[in-house]
Design a protein around this motif. Structure first.
Motif, mmCIF file in Angstrom:
data_model
loop_
_atom_site.group_PDB
_atom_site.id
_atom_site.type_symbol
_atom_site.label_atom_id
_atom_site.label_comp_id
_atom_site.label_asym_id
_atom_site.label_seq_id
_atom_site.Cartn_x
_atom_site.Cartn_y
_atom_site.Cartn_z
ATOM 1 N N THR A 1 0.905 -1.492 0.084
ATOM 2 C CA THR A 1 0.450 -0.016 -0.096
ATOM 3 C C THR A 1 1.268 1.258 0.103
ATOM 4 N N LEU A 2 1.795 1.334 0.731
ATOM 5 C CA LEU A 2 2.559 2.723 0.561
ATOM 6 C C LEU A 2 3.655 2.621 -0.014
ATOM 7 N N LYS A 3 4.218 1.739 -0.883
ATOM 8 C CA LYS A 3 4.419 1.847 -2.520
ATOM 9 C C LYS A 3 3.927 2.473 -3.430
ATOM 10 N N ASN A 4 2.411 2.089 -3.302
ATOM 11 C CA ASN A 4 1.815 2.756 -4.346
ATOM 12 C C ASN A 4 1.854 4.702 -4.082
ATOM 13 N N ASP A 5 1.923 5.244 -3.016
ATOM 14 C CA ASP A 5 1.892 6.806 -2.447
ATOM 15 C C ASP A 5 3.765 6.749 -2.399
ATOM 16 N N TYR A 6 4.607 6.405 -2.184
ATOM 17 C CA TYR A 6 5.807 6.969 -1.294
ATOM 18 C C TYR A 6 6.956 5.925 -1.580
ATOM 19 N N SER A 7 8.258 6.941 -2.363
ATOM 20 C CA SER A 7 9.407 5.787 -2.478
ATOM 21 C C SER A 7 9.792 5.223 -0.951
ATOM 22 N N LEU A 8 9.542 4.209 -1.359
ATOM 23 C CA LEU A 8 10.441 3.506 0.051
ATOM 24 C C LEU A 8 12.174 2.453 0.343
ATOM 25 N N ILE A 9 12.764 3.307 1.125
ATOM 26 C CA ILE A 9 14.068 3.282 0.973
ATOM 27 C C ILE A 9 14.049 2.383 2.561
ATOM 28 N N ALA A 10 15.128 1.113 2.334
ATOM 29 C CA ALA A 10 15.193 0.004 3.801
ATOM 30 C C ALA A 10 16.420 1.006 3.942
ATOM 31 N N ALA A 11 16.049 1.093 5.774
ATOM 32 C CA ALA A 11 17.877 1.739 6.206
ATOM 33 C C ALA A 11 18.635 0.877 7.647
ATOM 34 N N THR A 12 19.173 -0.111 7.190
ATOM 35 C CA THR A 12 19.702 -1.285 8.142
ATOM 36 C C THR A 12 21.290 -1.474 8.196
ATOM 37 N N ASN A 13 21.136 -1.715 9.954
ATOM 38 C CA ASN A 13 22.349 -2.173 10.676
ATOM 39 C C ASN A 13 22.703 -3.405 9.938
ATOM 40 N N GLY A 14 21.327 -4.440 9.493
ATOM 41 C CA GLY A 14 21.695 -5.827 9.326
ATOM 42 C C GLY A 14 22.187 -5.685 8.095
ATOM 43 N N ASN A 15 22.009 -7.082 7.504
ATOM 44 C CA ASN A 15 22.874 -7.189 6.473
ATOM 45 C C ASN A 15 21.593 -8.581 5.651
ATOM 46 N N ASP B 1 12.646 1.421 -3.342
ATOM 47 C CA ASP B 1 13.095 2.120 -4.381
ATOM 48 C C ASP B 1 14.977 2.017 -4.298
ATOM 49 N N ALA B 2 15.429 1.375 -2.941
ATOM 50 C CA ALA B 2 17.191 1.383 -2.583
ATOM 51 C C ALA B 2 16.800 0.745 -1.481
ATOM 52 N N HIS B 3 18.277 0.162 -0.845
ATOM 53 C CA HIS B 3 18.106 -0.381 0.349
ATOM 54 C C HIS B 3 19.843 -0.174 1.262
ATOM 55 N N PHE B 4 20.008 0.599 1.803
ATOM 56 C CA PHE B 4 21.302 1.194 2.267
ATOM 57 C C PHE B 4 21.538 0.401 3.749
ATOM 58 N N SER B 5 22.785 -0.063 3.868
ATOM 59 C CA SER B 5 22.810 -1.149 4.608
ATOM 60 C C SER B 5 24.268 -0.333 5.947
ATOM 61 N N ALA B 6 24.556 -0.719 6.634
ATOM 62 C CA ALA B 6 25.840 -0.087 7.591
ATOM 63 C C ALA B 6 26.795 -0.375 7.050
ATOM 64 N N GLU B 7 26.770 -1.035 6.663
ATOM 65 C CA GLU B 7 28.110 -2.105 6.254
ATOM 66 C C GLU B 7 28.722 -1.245 4.672
#
Length: 233
Positions: free
Chosen positions: A118-132, A145-151
């Protein structure tokens, strides 16, 4: 100013992580027993876990590089078993691949997938995680739209780097972003410091303990997420 970007933590926000890591570590150790039994003689599963903690203490530069840390631990284990050089690195990669595949076999919390769609229909979604976690292996990469990790960015939350990478990628200001996460300091406090609106995923009905700020919204089930985002729009 309207919301354009939603950033999301992953572990313990979209799925429960600890049982998955336990299962993945066992799968990795089972692979070692079957393929490098002389290494298994040095390290039981519990000893291997402790050795990883020891290496993280000795090499703090690896502490937040969760994949690199596990690869280095495995390389050292195989070196102690008499396997060095290219063969040792290859064995370490093979063992890590077993861990990583199993680590990505997560079960999304109830309501998570519907909320993401549902959120993807209206917003840009980006993952921001300390994990892998691997969104492609999990099967939800198409929703982000993107995935950023601490590594990847070189610093974990609560440092600002992950949030700044997401904002830059989306080309938005902090006021145009909502961050969603379970961790009080790493997710909520860290995002609020940058002027990002926040939604605390409090699935365990914990008490808010941080003094610096409070979340803009709090949810206790991911079925509430879409309405919580709408309330901040």
């Amino acid at each position: 100013m309207s919301i354009k970007l939603v950033t999301l933590d992953l572990d313990n926000t979209l799925w429960e992580t600890d049982p998955v890591i336990v299962k993945a570590e066992k799968a990795c150790h089972d692979w070692i027993v079957a393929n490098v039994p002389q290494a298994a003689e040095f390290y039981t599963l519990e000893a291997l876990r402790q050795y990883k903690n020891d290496i993280a203490e000795c090499f703090p530069q690896l502490r937040d590089k969760v994949s690199a840390l596990r690869l280095e631990v495995l390389r050292r284990v195989f070196l102690q078993a008499g396997i060095s050089g290219d063969e040792g690195r290859e064995k370490a990669q093979q063992a890590f691949d077993v861990f990583y595949k199993t680590r990505s076999e997560v079960t999304l919390f109830d309501g998570a997938l519907d909320a993401l769609k549902t959120l993807k229909n209206d917003y840009s979604l980006i993952a921001a995680t300390n994990g892998n976690a691997d969104l492609k292996l999990i099967g939800i990469d198409h929703l982000f739209d993107a995935h950023f990790s601490a590594e990847q960015v070189g610093a974990p939350k609560p440092q600002a780097d992950l949030f700044e990478a997401a904002l830059a990628h989306a080309g938005v200001n902090p006021e145009e972003c909502i961050h969603i996460g379970d961790h009080q300091e790493q997710d909520i406090v860290a995002a609020k410091r940058l002027g990002i609106k926040t939604i605390w995923v409090n699935l365990c009905d914990a008490a808010w303990a941080e003094q610096e700020c409070v979340p803009d919204q709090e949810i206790t089930h991911l079925s509430q997420l879409v309405s919580a985002v709408a309330a901040l729009q």
